[in-house]
Design an enzyme around this catalytic site. Sequence first.
Site, PDB file in Angstrom:
ATOM      1  N   TYR A 150      41.443  38.770-100.969  1.00  0.00           N
ATOM      2  CA  TYR A 150      42.716  38.053-100.896  1.00  0.00           C
ATOM      3  C   TYR A 150      43.835  38.948-100.375  1.00  0.00           C
ATOM      4  CZ  TYR A 150      42.738  33.216-102.220  1.00  0.00           C
ATOM      5  OH  TYR A 150      42.629  31.856-102.173  1.00  0.00           O
ATOM      6  N   HIS A 179      42.090  37.669-107.715  1.00  0.00           N
ATOM      7  CA  HIS A 179      42.773  37.149-106.531  1.00  0.00           C
ATOM      8  C   HIS A 179      44.203  36.705-106.838  1.00  0.00           C
ATOM      9  CE1 HIS A 179      38.912  37.458-104.799  1.00  0.00           C
ATOM     10  NE2 HIS A 179      38.470  36.241-105.037  1.00  0.00           N
ATOM     11  N   LYS A 198      37.145  24.509-109.237  1.00  0.00           N
ATOM     12  CA  LYS A 198      36.108  24.027-108.328  1.00  0.00           C
ATOM     13  C   LYS A 198      36.014  22.506-108.418  1.00  0.00           C
ATOM     14  CE  LYS A 198      33.039  28.041-108.103  1.00  0.00           C
ATOM     15  NZ  LYS A 198      33.013  28.048-106.632  1.00  0.00           N
ATOM     16  N   ARG A 206      53.887  28.431-104.536  1.00  0.00           N
ATOM     17  CA  ARG A 206      54.947  27.428-104.523  1.00  0.00           C
ATOM     18  C   ARG A 206      56.067  27.866-105.474  1.00  0.00           C
ATOM     19  NH1 ARG A 206      54.921  21.841-102.982  1.00  0.00           N
ATOM     20  NH2 ARG A 206      52.797  22.244-102.271  1.00  0.00           N
ATOM     21  N   ARG A 219      51.559  28.726 -97.664  1.00  0.00           N
ATOM     22  CA  ARG A 219      50.171  28.251 -97.657  1.00  0.00           C
ATOM     23  C   ARG A 219      49.257  29.357 -97.151  1.00  0.00           C
ATOM     24  NH1 ARG A 219      47.333  23.000 -97.306  1.00  0.00           N
ATOM     25  NH2 ARG A 219      49.301  22.119 -97.978  1.00  0.00           N
ATOM     26  N   GLN A 230      45.735  29.235 -97.279  1.00  0.00           N
ATOM     27  CA  GLN A 230      44.617  28.617 -96.571  1.00  0.00           C
ATOM     28  C   GLN A 230      44.515  27.156 -96.991  1.00  0.00           C
ATOM     29  OE1 GLN A 230      41.260  30.996 -98.032  1.00  0.00           O
ATOM     30  NE2 GLN A 230      40.837  29.500 -99.604  1.00  0.00           N
TER      31      GLN A 230
END
Length: 440
Positions: A124, A185, A282, A292, A315, A317
Amino acid sequence: MVSNSLAYMKVKDSEKPLLEEFKKSLHYVSGSYDALDDFKQLDKEITRLAGPCAVRIFYLALPPTVYKSVTSNIRHGCAGSNGANRLRVIVEKPFGHDLTSSNDLSTHLSSLFQEEQIYRIDHYLGKEMVQNLLVMRFGNRIFTPLWNRENIQAVTISFKEPFGTEGRGGYFDNYGIIRDVAQNHLMQVLSLVAMEKPASSDAEDIRNEKVKVLKCIQPITLDHAVLGQYVGNPQGEGEAKLGYLDDPTVPKNSLTPTFALLALFVKNERWDGVPFIIRCGKALNERKAEIRLQFRDVPGDIFEGDAKRNELVIRVQPNEAVYLKLNTKHPGQSFKPTETELDLTYGNRFKDVKLPDAYERLLLDVFAGSQIHFVRSDELREAWRIFTPLLHEIESKKVKPIPYVYGSRGPKESDDMSVRLGYHYSGTYKWVDPNSSSRL
């Protein structure tokens, strides 16, 4: 071995001659993880091919159970004799299972190598928008007076995958979503969002500030956590019909969470009282990773609640972008506010620029001897300090995760907690990717 890897290589036709040249430089030495003589044989082969002064980089893409034996054998059988700055060891996560095991691994590695020789890789930190955080925060005057508790209501860091374990739950079940994503991450992202301005852009100055802000975060408590586990969607297709427990590699009574919402608080002058909400899971409704920052309500509202909160969205990804949600007048005769955005979508602004993959960036950093995007031992220790009490409590109390349907947003209780923490989701705004007609 090379032929089996071709399917995963993004090789253009014009690059195939380069690939053929690269393949000629590959050599293979067979050996056992725990056999020192095999590593000594590897040492001889490296010396034969590259000489005694070559930089040696060892990438430990290995089961964590063999880290100790492999690193010991590298040190004692294959380190070469060409100086500390020419030996580099890349260590893949997981960096332990909790604070105790992580400290044990760090102590072992530090007995063999200097800290500047150890590259704890977290992909990341190689992503374009994560690396962009430093420039955005400290290269733009407009954000300096806004980036604090006086203006920001809440920070949400999200990681969403639209697929489940798909028959690979055996590994995942040993770790769960918190260890697999949140503790590493997303905590790396959080530290970059919350840290103070470093003295310079040098690696150690940046990592010093990351450690400082992590020291200000108290361990997460169970009352600031929502855990979920996905179940099959009867209306879904293919894998979507299957729940986590339907994966044949997962124990039938598993309580491992596949979703987590966690609230963290940074106890310092800049952030006191602002919730940092980590949300990961997930089998959710979309693929997305983003940061955000939601700003506070406008005081003295004259628009009867129609003016929505501003948000700065980064953003990560897919479709890297930065956009600022703001209110403008709706076209026409009224003064009714409507939500719009100032948008920097990378694919639109930098059309002819190739963005390297995260691992590509990080491996180039290792070649260059740069530690700027790698995790230092004290940074790792602080992250585990924050998460370990929660993980032990979940496991000792056998906390049952809340079921949520494959393809949903996750447990409703997670949205409820976000609201209680002060985050307001209006659901009225949709960002449109300017490179496609899809709404994300």
